[in-house]
Design an enzyme around this catalytic site. Sequence first.
Site, PDB file in Angstrom:
ATOM      1  N   ASP A   9     -11.433  -3.699   3.913  1.00 33.10           N
ATOM      2  CA  ASP A   9     -11.739  -3.443   5.411  1.00 33.10           C
ATOM      3  C   ASP A   9     -12.489  -4.965   5.669  1.00 33.10           C
ATOM      4  OD1 ASP A   9     -10.097  -1.383   6.073  1.00 33.10           O
ATOM      5  OD2 ASP A   9     -12.158  -0.012   5.785  1.00 33.10           O
ATOM      6  N   GLU A  68      -4.290  -5.117   4.621  1.00 32.08           N
ATOM      7  CA  GLU A  68      -3.363  -5.201   3.477  1.00 32.08           C
ATOM      8  C   GLU A  68      -3.398  -6.488   2.785  1.00 32.08           C
ATOM      9  OE1 GLU A  68      -1.526  -2.647   2.560  1.00 32.08           O
ATOM     10  OE2 GLU A  68      -2.140  -1.378   4.239  1.00 32.08           O
TER      11      GLU A  68
END
Length: 413
Positions: free
Chosen positions: A359, A278
């Site tokens: 990621d 996030e």
Amino acid sequence: MHTITIVFILALFCSLFIQLWLIKRNITHVHAHRSRVPDAFSDKIELNEHQKAADYTTVKLNFSIIELIFSSLLLVAWTIGGGLQILDHYIAQFGLDSPWNGVVVFLGLFLVMGIIDLPFGLYRTFKIEEQFGFNKSTLSIFLIDSVKQTVLMLVIATPLIALVLWLMETAGQYWWLHVWLVWMSFSLLMMWAYPAFIAPIFNKFKELDDKELKETINQLLSRCGFSNNGIYVMDGSKRSSHGNAYFSGMGNNKRIVFFDTLLESLNAKEIEAVLAHELGHFKHKHIIKQIIIMAVMSLIGLALLGWLMQFTPFYTALGVDSPSTYMALILFLLVSPVFSIYLQPIMAYFSRKHEFEADNYAAQQSDAKTLVKALVKLYKENANTLTPDPLYSAFHDSHPPASVRIANLISQK
Ligand SMILES: [Zn+2]
């Protein structure tokens, strides 16, 4: 029949056809891979879990076929079927002044659409989600939510629509620039206000009190150069057992929110990895990029509307016999998705690109293998299919398919 009517029907048919074809492909693909867990997941996911995900996906896709066909028929009924015209004539009886007459037409339309949508929402929650063991909501929670949403819509939408319609009527030829500024300010205000004022109407938020987890998170935040504006736990389990985490708000209202269901299924290290992902979205300025894209698209849309609304056939060919500013806006909002659907795969592509970037950031700041573990747990618990049709996924999915995403993470060093 007017050319615009023909173009509209053809475009609606094309958009419906493409979407149904993609859904059919996806159902076939998921079904074809139902009997075997993909190799990359064979030691992490049981066959029965894989099959549950396949069945859950298929049931949802089949239902979306019904919804798509129904909403297309409804669109025809509202426009060339004369629905908007009937609503317009009905509200004209009350003799309201501008812009309030238009505001009431808008609200009436929202209300009727909401009522028509209700059975679909009920079926999704109490039949599909229930069948797969995800539903935690009750009929009273569901109905109270609907009432709250309606009141919130009235409170927020009424002044916004009134202001927009007033500008459209009084701001001259370049009204769309004024409306665009209002729309952008409104969107930013909502992003800022959502976590502190709107989300708490529906859920309870409390500060994370797990000391050890808090410590892990604080270390990650300082490592990544973030100030801690509050880590909250949301009672997602009130409605559903699906787990999630998100970042919301702007400026001093920025919040990290974990669903209580997510905290139950992941350990501290896995939560750290999910949070690092996030934070990656923030580091790469994905939210700002999305706001810019939205700003450009809404500006183009409004300019296009400014041009279209001058032509009487724009109204008459779409089933409205007397032109008005509010009908121009309503017709545009209802009909434009039929034409703008082709932007969907482009938006989805950029969204997936952002997921990879987030990621990769998580792999640097936390640990790729731990993030893989967390993702697999989430795929499993949310019964997400591991084997979507590549074309369907390319068109619709905001996140890369499970196998591609895991492969990317494993290749990170
Ligand atoms: Zn993400």
